[in-house]
Design a protein around this motif. Sequence first.
Motif, PDB file in Angstrom:
ATOM      1  N   MET A   1       0.845  -1.177   0.000  1.00  0.00           N
ATOM      2  CA  MET A   1       0.000   0.000   0.000  1.00  0.00           C
ATOM      3  C   MET A   1       0.893   1.245   0.000  1.00  0.00           C
ATOM      4  SD  MET A   1      -3.032   0.946   2.632  1.00  0.00           S
ATOM      5  CE  MET A   1      -4.494   1.438   1.791  1.00  0.00           C
ATOM      6  N   PHE A   2       0.461   2.288  -0.716  1.00  0.00           N
ATOM      7  CA  PHE A   2       1.214   3.528  -0.748  1.00  0.00           C
ATOM      8  C   PHE A   2       0.331   4.661  -0.246  1.00  0.00           C
ATOM      9  CE2 PHE A   2      -1.114   3.790  -4.674  1.00  0.00           C
ATOM     10  CZ  PHE A   2      -1.395   5.140  -4.819  1.00  0.00           C
ATOM     11  N   ALA A   3       0.978   5.772   0.078  1.00  0.00           N
ATOM     12  CA  ALA A   3       0.255   6.960   0.505  1.00  0.00           C
ATOM     13  C   ALA A   3       1.046   8.183   0.085  1.00  0.00           C
ATOM     14  CB  ALA A   3       0.044   6.955   2.015  1.00  0.00           C
ATOM     15  N   VAL A   4       0.337   9.284  -0.114  1.00  0.00           N
ATOM     16  CA  VAL A   4       0.968  10.574  -0.372  1.00  0.00           C
ATOM     17  C   VAL A   4       0.716  11.417   0.867  1.00  0.00           C
ATOM     18  CG1 VAL A   4       1.001  12.637  -1.813  1.00  0.00           C
ATOM     19  CG2 VAL A   4       0.622  10.398  -2.856  1.00  0.00           C
ATOM     20  N   VAL A   5       1.801  11.810   1.531  1.00  0.00           N
ATOM     21  CA  VAL A   5       1.686  12.585   2.769  1.00  0.00           C
ATOM     22  C   VAL A   5       2.316  13.955   2.569  1.00  0.00           C
ATOM     23  CG1 VAL A   5       1.641  10.580   4.287  1.00  0.00           C
ATOM     24  CG2 VAL A   5       3.810  11.606   3.703  1.00  0.00           C
ATOM     25  N   ARG A   6       1.844  14.917   3.361  1.00  0.00           N
ATOM     26  CA  ARG A   6       2.395  16.273   3.303  1.00  0.00           C
ATOM     27  C   ARG A   6       3.033  16.578   4.651  1.00  0.00           C
ATOM     28  NH1 ARG A   6      -1.607  20.474   1.297  1.00  0.00           N
ATOM     29  NH2 ARG A   6      -2.829  19.596   2.976  1.00  0.00           N
ATOM     30  N   GLY A   8       6.179  19.460   6.208  1.00  0.00           N
ATOM     31  CA  GLY A   8       7.173  20.494   5.931  1.00  0.00           C
ATOM     32  C   GLY A   8       6.911  21.251   4.641  1.00  0.00           C
ATOM     33  N   GLY A   9       5.630  21.321   4.221  1.00  0.00           N
ATOM     34  CA  GLY A   9       5.304  22.053   3.013  1.00  0.00           C
ATOM     35  C   GLY A   9       5.588  21.290   1.727  1.00  0.00           C
ATOM     36  N   LYS A  10       5.990  20.034   1.839  1.00  0.00           N
ATOM     37  CA  LYS A  10       6.275  19.229   0.654  1.00  0.00           C
ATOM     38  C   LYS A  10       5.441  17.954   0.715  1.00  0.00           C
ATOM     39  CE  LYS A  10      11.018  20.866   0.435  1.00  0.00           C
ATOM     40  NZ  LYS A  10      11.125  21.525   1.721  1.00  0.00           N
ATOM     41  N   GLN A  11       5.275  17.303  -0.422  1.00  0.00           N
ATOM     42  CA  GLN A  11       4.505  16.067  -0.497  1.00  0.00           C
ATOM     43  C   GLN A  11       5.431  14.918  -0.874  1.00  0.00           C
ATOM     44  OE1 GLN A  11       1.286  16.713  -3.236  1.00  0.00           O
ATOM     45  NE2 GLN A  11       0.561  18.519  -2.123  1.00  0.00           N
ATOM     46  N   TYR A  12       5.193  13.761  -0.247  1.00  0.00           N
ATOM     47  CA  TYR A  12       6.030  12.586  -0.471  1.00  0.00           C
ATOM     48  C   TYR A  12       5.133  11.378  -0.719  1.00  0.00           C
ATOM     49  CZ  TYR A  12       9.486  15.577   1.834  1.00  0.00           C
ATOM     50  OH  TYR A  12      10.302  16.619   2.177  1.00  0.00           O
ATOM     51  N   ARG A  13       5.509  10.569  -1.708  1.00  0.00           N
ATOM     52  CA  ARG A  13       4.826   9.296  -1.939  1.00  0.00           C
ATOM     53  C   ARG A  13       5.617   8.242  -1.177  1.00  0.00           C
ATOM     54  NH1 ARG A  13       4.783   4.579  -4.810  1.00  0.00           N
ATOM     55  NH2 ARG A  13       2.816   3.969  -5.779  1.00  0.00           N
ATOM     56  N   VAL A  14       4.964   7.574  -0.244  1.00  0.00           N
ATOM     57  CA  VAL A  14       5.664   6.632   0.624  1.00  0.00           C
ATOM     58  C   VAL A  14       4.969   5.276   0.627  1.00  0.00           C
ATOM     59  CG1 VAL A  14       6.568   8.429   2.146  1.00  0.00           C
ATOM     60  CG2 VAL A  14       4.375   7.404   2.662  1.00  0.00           C
ATOM     61  N   ALA A  15       5.749   4.273   0.939  1.00  0.00           N
ATOM     62  CA  ALA A  15       5.251   2.918   1.149  1.00  0.00           C
ATOM     63  C   ALA A  15       6.053   2.322   2.297  1.00  0.00           C
ATOM     64  CB  ALA A  15       5.420   2.082  -0.121  1.00  0.00           C
TER      65      ALA A  15
END
Length: 170
Positions: A1-6, A8-15
């Motif tokens: 499963m992956f998620a896009v989190v925000r 520090g003002g930036k967005q990251y796609r994480v798993a």
Amino acid sequence: MFAVVRTGGKQYRVAAGDKIAVEKLAGEAGDTVTLGDVLLAGEGDSIADAAKVTVSAEIIAQAKGEKVVVFKKRRRHNYRRKAGHRQQMTLLRITDVGEGKKAPAKKAAPAKKAETEAKAAPAEKAPAKKAPAKKPAAAKTTAAAKKPAAKKAPAKKAPAKKAAPKADKK
């Protein structure tokens, strides 16, 4: 499963298992943090409800980014300034991306603790109060002799004159 989190003002796609470097977060190496601002979540091609997804991560280290050189120059004015900057960052290892209930904020316990401390503190501070220092009698007489001058009302302005009516030309 992956998620896009925000964060520090930036967005990251994480798993799960990913390592990312984000803006500085509070905590020490080994602490676990929850990235609460989940924008998007899914598995493969399907999208899940982001409100139900939680992302937990472990802090690997607190570090500094690469040095950025700031150089200012104004030509023909002998003006040169050179400075450097290294941004604080936190290295995270994503431990879990999954659906689960978000933990409720624990605000009630600290509030009760603060109330008990507030009740105990005045009892301890009461004997420590001192009487206000007395001024000598000579100071009182000089203060009584100096009375503030009465304030005068500001002068009123005369009303503005009206222009004479213009004669019509026929």
